[in-house]
Design an enzyme around this catalytic site. Structure first.
Site, short mmCIF file in Angstrom:
data_model
loop_
_atom_site.label_atom_id
_atom_site.label_comp_id
_atom_site.label_asym_id
_atom_site.label_seq_id
_atom_site.Cartn_x
_atom_site.Cartn_y
_atom_site.Cartn_z
N GLU B 52 0.82 -1.22 0.00
CA GLU B 52 0.00 0.00 0.00
C GLU B 52 0.85 1.27 0.00
O GLU B 52 0.43 2.31 -0.50
CB GLU B 52 -0.98 0.01 1.17
CG GLU B 52 -2.11 -1.01 1.05
CD GLU B 52 -1.74 -2.40 1.54
OE1 GLU B 52 -0.56 -2.64 1.86
OE2 GLU B 52 -2.65 -3.26 1.60
N PHE B 114 -11.67 -7.58 13.68
CA PHE B 114 -10.56 -8.01 12.83
C PHE B 114 -10.24 -6.92 11.80
O PHE B 114 -11.12 -6.42 11.11
CB PHE B 114 -10.92 -9.32 12.12
CG PHE B 114 -9.82 -9.79 11.20
CD1 PHE B 114 -8.57 -10.12 11.70
CD2 PHE B 114 -10.04 -9.87 9.83
CE1 PHE B 114 -7.55 -10.53 10.86
CE2 PHE B 114 -9.02 -10.29 8.98
CZ PHE B 114 -7.78 -10.61 9.49
N GLN B 115 -8.98 -6.57 11.72
CA GLN B 115 -8.50 -5.53 10.81
C GLN B 115 -9.18 -4.19 11.02
O GLN B 115 -9.33 -3.40 10.09
CB GLN B 115 -8.61 -5.99 9.35
CG GLN B 115 -7.71 -7.19 9.09
CD GLN B 115 -7.43 -7.44 7.63
OE1 GLN B 115 -8.28 -7.19 6.78
NE2 GLN B 115 -6.26 -7.97 7.35
N LYS B 164 -17.78 -1.19 5.70
CA LYS B 164 -18.25 -2.16 4.71
C LYS B 164 -19.77 -2.14 4.56
O LYS B 164 -20.29 -2.28 3.45
CB LYS B 164 -17.78 -3.56 5.12
CG LYS B 164 -17.81 -4.56 3.98
CD LYS B 164 -17.09 -5.84 4.35
CE LYS B 164 -17.14 -6.83 3.19
NZ LYS B 164 -16.50 -8.12 3.55
N MET B 482 24.44 8.93 2.06
CA MET B 482 24.24 10.22 2.71
C MET B 482 24.51 10.12 4.21
O MET B 482 25.09 11.03 4.81
CB MET B 482 22.82 10.73 2.45
CG MET B 482 22.59 12.15 2.88
SD MET B 482 23.76 13.29 2.10
CE MET B 482 22.81 13.86 0.70
C1 LIG Z 1 12.58 5.70 5.18
C2 LIG Z 1 13.86 6.37 5.50
N1 LIG Z 1 14.70 5.84 6.43
C3 LIG Z 1 15.87 6.44 6.71
C4 LIG Z 1 16.24 7.59 6.09
C5 LIG Z 1 17.58 8.27 6.41
N2 LIG Z 1 18.46 8.26 5.23
C6 LIG Z 1 18.57 9.33 4.43
S1 LIG Z 1 19.57 9.05 3.12
C7 LIG Z 1 19.90 7.48 3.64
C8 LIG Z 1 20.80 6.59 2.87
C9 LIG Z 1 20.26 6.27 1.52
O1 LIG Z 1 21.07 5.31 0.92
P1 LIG Z 1 20.95 5.02 -0.62
O2 LIG Z 1 19.54 4.86 -0.99
O3 LIG Z 1 21.86 3.89 -0.97
O4 LIG Z 1 21.42 6.38 -1.28
P2 LIG Z 1 22.89 7.05 -1.32
O5 LIG Z 1 22.90 8.12 -0.27
O6 LIG Z 1 23.89 5.98 -1.06
O7 LIG Z 1 22.98 7.62 -2.68
C10 LIG Z 1 19.22 7.20 4.83
C11 LIG Z 1 19.29 5.94 5.57
C12 LIG Z 1 15.33 8.12 5.15
N3 LIG Z 1 15.58 9.26 4.49
N4 LIG Z 1 14.18 7.48 4.85
#
Ligand SMILES: Cc1ncc(C[n+]2csc(CCOP(=O)(O)OP(=O)(O)O)c2C)c(N)n1
Ligand SMILES: [Mg+2]
Lengths: 186, 584
Positions: B52, B114-115, B164, B482
Site C-alpha cells: 500500500e 478483525f483488521q 463495509k 548520505m
Molecule cells: C525511510 C527512511 N529511512 C531512513 C532515512 C535516512 N536516510 C537518508 S539518506 C539514507 C541513505 C540512503 O542510501 P541510498 O539509498 O543507498 O542512497 P545514497 O545516499 O547511497 O545515494 C538514509 C538511511 C530516510 N531518508 N528514509
C-alpha cells in the site's frame, strides 16, 4: 463580532504588523474559533496544538448554532507574537474551521468562566466560607451539615482568587468550565 | 442512470464523474464490495501494486506528472496503516491524493474487530482532511468534497474511510455539479497594494533574486509560463528549491541552479547577498535557510504563497502576498508593465558580474576517475544521453538524489518527482510506476540508491505485470551514502551501520521478476550500458557500481549560514579567496 474581522485565508487585517516582529515576549491571547460541528473537529484542533507544541491554557466548546451546526471553540493560549500568528494561521487551515477571531487584538472583550467549589467545614470556618462566598457573589448550590458546593462565575482571575481563599477553609474539589468569551459592543 | 445505488457502486461512479482514469490499490476484506464494482466496469483502470505504501507513492507520481489528483484504494487496518508514510509524504510536498480506505462495518467500530484500525484518527495529522462516512446517503457528496479539498488551495492528501456496511447499503447518488460547494474556498487573488509594493521594489532593486519552489509547479503550467516571462523580462537571476525544479528551464539565461544544503555555490551566495528576495511558492525550509539568524541578512523579502501559515512561519517577510502563484504573477506582470517595465539596469549589470565570478568557482567540479564510475559522471552521461527525450525523472532519497538535482537539467514543470519534505527512501520506484502509467510512451527513469530502492523493490511485480518500461538507474555505492557522508564529516568517520552487507545481485533480481538487469562497473562501458537500458522495451534494473566513498558537495552543514559552504576537494583552492567560504 468586532470590526476587525480576520477572514480565513487572509493576513491583511492582522494586528501582527503593529507589534514588533519576532519579539520574545510571551502574550496571552483568547481565540474564538467557529467550526462545523462534525465528528473529530475538536481532535483536529487539539491535535494541532499538541503536534506543533502550542500551549492551551483553557479550551471550551459547544454548539452555538443548531441550524447551521456550528460550534464555537474558545481557546486561551500563550506564545510570542509570531507563535500566536502561526496558531491562528494553522487553525485557519483546518478545513471545517470557518472563522478564527483573536479577541485579544480585535478590541475589548468579556471573558467568563463558571466554577463549582466543594468546601468541607464546621463552626467558624464554615461561617467564614459562607461570608467570603457572599462577597464574591457565589451561590450555594448544594449544602450538607459539613459541606457546601459554591457556584461562581467570573473572570478566571476571580475564580483563582476565590480558590485561594477557600483552600485554608476546607476546599475539597474544584470543577471549572474554562473560558467563554465575546467581544464587547457590536 | 439510476440515482439509487449501493455505496460501492457510488464510489466507482463518483470517481468516474471526477474524471479519474486510474486507481492504484490493493484489495482486502473491507473493500471487497468496491473491488466487485471495479471488476464490472472498464472506465477506470486499476493498477494492483504490491504494497500500500507503493500505491500512495505511485499515486503521487501520477499526480505530480499530470497535475491531476492521484487516487488510491486500500483495505482497512494494515492496508490503511501501510498508506501512512505515503500520506505524510504527500502532505509535506503538497501533492493532491485521494485515498479510499475500507473500514469494518459501522456496528463493529470500536470493538477491536478483525483488521479494525482508527484510520481517521491515525491519519488526521497526515492528511489535509479526512472523513469517516457512516451513511451511504452522504458518500457521493463526501467523495466530491474530498476531490475539491485535495485540489484547491494548497493541495494535499485526503482520505475517506468507508465502512463495509456503507458500501453494501443503498443510497442516492449526487453528481459533482449538484454537490454544494463547502465553505472551503481559499483566497487566490493577491492583495494589490502589496503587489504594487513588490513591483516598486523590483524597479529599484540592485541585487534581486527569484527564489522559487514547488508552489509554482502546483499552481499549474500557466504559473511556470508567467514565471518565465517575468524572469526573462526583468533579467533577474533565479534559483529554485528541490521541489521547484523545471518551473524555469535549466537552459534559461537567468538560471543559477538549485539552492540550499546541497545547492550551487552561486545560488546560495546570491541568496545571502541579495537586496531583494522574491520567494515564489517556496517555504523557507530549513534545508534552504541554514542558520536562521544569518539568513540573507541584507534583503527585503517578498513571499507569494497560497497558504497564509507559510508566511512569517520561519522568516519574517516585508511583503507577504497570500494567493495562487498564477494569479499573483499575472498581476505582478500587469502592474510592472503598466508602470513602464522598469528595472535598475546599472545595479543588475554589477550583480550579474558578481554572480559570474561566483560561477567561476565551478562548484560541481569533481575529480574524474578512470578506474571507477563517479556517480556525478554517471549522471552527466545519463543527462547527455537522455536530455532531448520526452523524459520524466524520479529519485529515491540520499546522495544520488542530490546529485540528480545537480547534474540533470529540467526544462519543464511536472518532469521531476522527488520526495522533498519527508525525504522518504522507497519513494522513487513506486513513483516511477505511477508516472509511467500516466505517460505510457515516455521515458521514465528512477535515479536510485541501492538502499532506498530495496525499500519498495516489491513493485518490480507491478512494473512487470503492467509492462511498464521504467528504468531503475541505481547508483550502487553499497553504502547508505548520505548517512555515511554525515558520519564522515560530523561523527569522526565512525561508520555506524551505514553500509549494507548481503546486497542482492540486481541483475539476477531483475531476471527473477522477469525483467532485464544490467550491471555496469567500468566507466568505459557506461555509455553503451545506458543505451542498452534505453533501448530495452521493458523495465530495467541498471546496477551502476559507483565510487563508494564519494561525497556530495557543495554542502552547507546543518546550522550554518549560506556563506559557510563546504566545497569539494577540487574547488578548495579556487574558493579560498572568496569571501566568507569556510572549507573542510
Ligand atoms: C525511510 C527512511 N529511512 C531512513 C532515512 C535516512 N536516510 C537518508 S539518506 C539514507 C541513505 C540512503 O542510501 P541510498 O539509498 O543507498 O542512497 P545514497 O545516499 O547511497 O545515494 C538514509 C538511511 C530516510 N531518508 N528514509
Ligand atoms: Mg547507496
Amino acid at each position: 463580532m468586532s470590526a476587525l474581522h480576520i477572514k480565513k485565508g487572509s493576513n491583511k487585517h492582522s494586528a501582527y504588523n503593529l507589534r514588533p516582529n519576532f519579539s520574545d515576549v510571551t502574550e496571552k491571547h483568547t481565540l474564538a474559533v467557529l467550526v462545523d460541528n462534525e465528528a473529530g473537529v475538536l481532535a483536529r484542533v487539539i491535535g494541532l496544538f499538541a503536534g506543533r507544541g502550542y500551549n492551551i491554557e483553557s479550551l471550551t466548546v459547544a454548539e452555538v448554532d443548531h441550524t447551521g451546526h456550528l460550534s464555537r471553540i474558545t481557546i486561551v493560549t500563550t506564545g510570542t507574537p509570531q507563535v500566536i500568528e502561526q496558531i491562528k494561521a494553522q487553525l485557519g487551515r483546518i478545513v471545517p474551521v470557518h472563522e478564527v477571531h483573536d479577541l485579544t487584538v480585535e478590541g475589548p472583550f468579556v471573558e467568563r468562566e463558571l466554577a463549582l467549589f466543594k468546601v468541607e467545614g464546621h463552626g467558624e470556618k464554615r461561617v467564614e466560607a459562607l461570608r467570603l462566598a457572599d462577597i464574591f457573589r457565589a451561590n450555594v448550590v448544594d449544602s450538607t451539615l459539613e459541606s457546601f458546593v459554591f457556584q461562581l462565575t467570573g473572570a478566571p482571575e476571580k475564580i483563582d482568587a476565590f480558590a485561594d481563599l477557600m483552600r485554608p477553609l476546607g476546599l475539597l474539589e474544584v470543577a471549572r468550565t474554562g473560558v467563554a468569551a465575546l467581544s464587547r459592543g457590536i | 442512470m439510476t440515482r439509487e445505488m449501493t455505496g460501492a457502486k457510488m464510489v466507482v461512479q463518483a470517481l468516474i464523474d471526477q474524471g479519474v482514469d486510474t486507481v492504484f490499490g490493493y484489495p482486502g476484506g473491507a473493500v471487497l464490495p468496491i473491488y466487485d464494482e471495479v471488476f464490472q466496469q472498464n472506465a477506470i483502470r486499476h493498477i494492483l501494486v504490491r504494497h500500500e505504501q507503493g500505491a500512495v507513492h505511485a499515486a503521487e507520481g501520477y499526480a505530480r506528472s499530470t497535475g491531476k489528483p492521484g487516487v488510491v484504494l486500500v483495505t482497512s487496518g494494515p492496508g490503511a496503516t501501510n498508506a501512512v508514510t505515503g500520506l505524510t509524504d504527500a502532505l509535506m510536498d503538497s501533492i493532491p491524493i485521494v485515498v479510499l480506505t475500507g473500514q469494518v462495518p459501522t456496528f463493529m467500530i470500536g470493538s477491536d474487530a478483525f483488521q479494525e484500525a482508527d484510520t481517521v484518527g491515525i491519519t488526521r495529522p497526515c492528511t489535509k482532511h479526512n472523513w469517516l462516512v457512516k451513511d451511504t446517503e452522504r458518500l457521493s457528496a463526501t467523495i466530491h468534497e474530498a476531490f475539491h479539498v485535495a485540489t484547491s488551495g494548497r493541495p494535499g492528501p485526503v482520505l475517506i474511510d468507508i465502512p463495509k456496511d456503507v458500501q453494501f447499503a443503498n443510497g442516492t447518488y449526487t453528481q459533482p455539479s449538484k454537490t454544494p460547494v463547502g465553505h472551503y474556498q481559499p483566497q487566490v487573488k493577491g492583495d494589490m497594494e502589496t503587489i504594487t509594493e513588490l513591483v516598486a521594489a523590483i524597479e529599484s532593486a540592485q541585487r534581486p533574486i527569484f527564489y522559487t519552489g514547488g508552489g509554482v509547479i502546483n499552481s499549474g503550467p500557466g504559473a511556470s509560463q508567467l514565471l518565465r516571462e517575468l524572469v526573462d523580462a526583468t533579467g533577474f537571476p533565479i534559483t529554485s528549491t528541490l521541489m521547484g525544479l523545471g518551473a524555469y528551464p535549466a537552459s534559461g539565461k537567468a538560471w543559477m541552479g538549485m539552492l540550499g544544503m546541497h545547492g550551487l555555490y552561486e545560488a546560495n551566495l546570491a541568496m545571502h547577498g541579495c537586496d531583494l528576495m522574491i520567494n515564489v511558492g517556496a517555504r523557507f525550509d530549513d534545508r534552504i535557510t541554514g542558520r536562521l539568524d544569518a539568513f540573507s541578512p541584507k534583503s527585503r523579502k517578498a513571499h507569494i504563497d497560497i497558504d497564509p501559515s507559510s508566511i512569517n512561519k520561519v522568516i519574517h517577510v516585508d511583503m507577504p502576498i497570500v494567493g495562487d502563484i498564477g494569479h499573483v504573477l499575472e498581476d505582478v506582470l500587469k502592474v510592472w508593465k503598466a508602470r513602464g517595465r522598469k528595472v535598475n539596469s546599472e545595479g543588475l549589470t554589477k550583480w550579474w558580474r558578481q554572480i559570474e565570478q561566483w560561477k567561476q568557482v565551478d562548484c560541481l567540479k569533481y575529480t574524474p576517475s578512470e578506474g571507477s564510475i563517479k556517480p556525478q559522471h554517471a549522471l552527466s552521461r545519463l543527462e547527455a544521453l537522455t536530455k532531448d527525450r520526452d523524459r520524466y525523472i524520479c529519485t529515491e532519497v540520499g546522495q544520488h538524489q542530490m546529485w540528480a538535482a545537480q547534474y540533470l537539467g529540467f526544462e519543464d514543470p511536472n518532469r521531476w518527482m522527488t520526495s522533498g519534505g519527508l525525504g522518504t527512501m522507497g519513494y522513487g520506484f513506486p513513483a516511477s510506476v505511477g508516472v509511467q502509467v500516466a505517460h505510457p510512451d515516455s521515458l521514465v527513469i528512477n535515479v536510485a540508491g541501492e538502499a532506498s530502492w530495496l525499500m519498495n523493490m516489491q513493485e518490480m511485480g507491478t512494473a512487470v505485470q503492467y509492462r511498464l518500461p521504467v528504468k531503475q538507474f541505481i547508483l550502487n555505492n553499497e553504502r547508505l551514502g548520505m548517512v555515511r557522508q554525515w558520519q564522515e564529516l560530523l561523527h569522526g568517520e565512525r561508520y555506524s551501520h551505514s553500509w549494507s552487507e548481503a546486497l542482492p545481485d540486481f541483475v539476477k533480481l531483475a531476471e527473477a521478476f522477469g525483467a532485464k538487469g544490467i550491471l555496469c562497473k567500468d566507466p568505459a562501458d557506461l555509455d553503451d550500458a545506458i543505451m542498452e537500458m534505453l533501448d530495452h522495451d521493458g523495465p530495467v534494473i541498471f546496477d551502476c557500481l559507483v565510487e563508494k566513498h564519494e561525497n556530495c558537495f557543495p554542502m552547507i552543514p546543518s546550522g550554518e549560514p549560506h556563506n559557510k559552504m563546504l566545497l569539494g576537494e577540487v574547488s578548495l583552492k579556487d574558493a579560498i579567496g572568496s569571501k566568507g567560504a569556510v572549507l573542510v
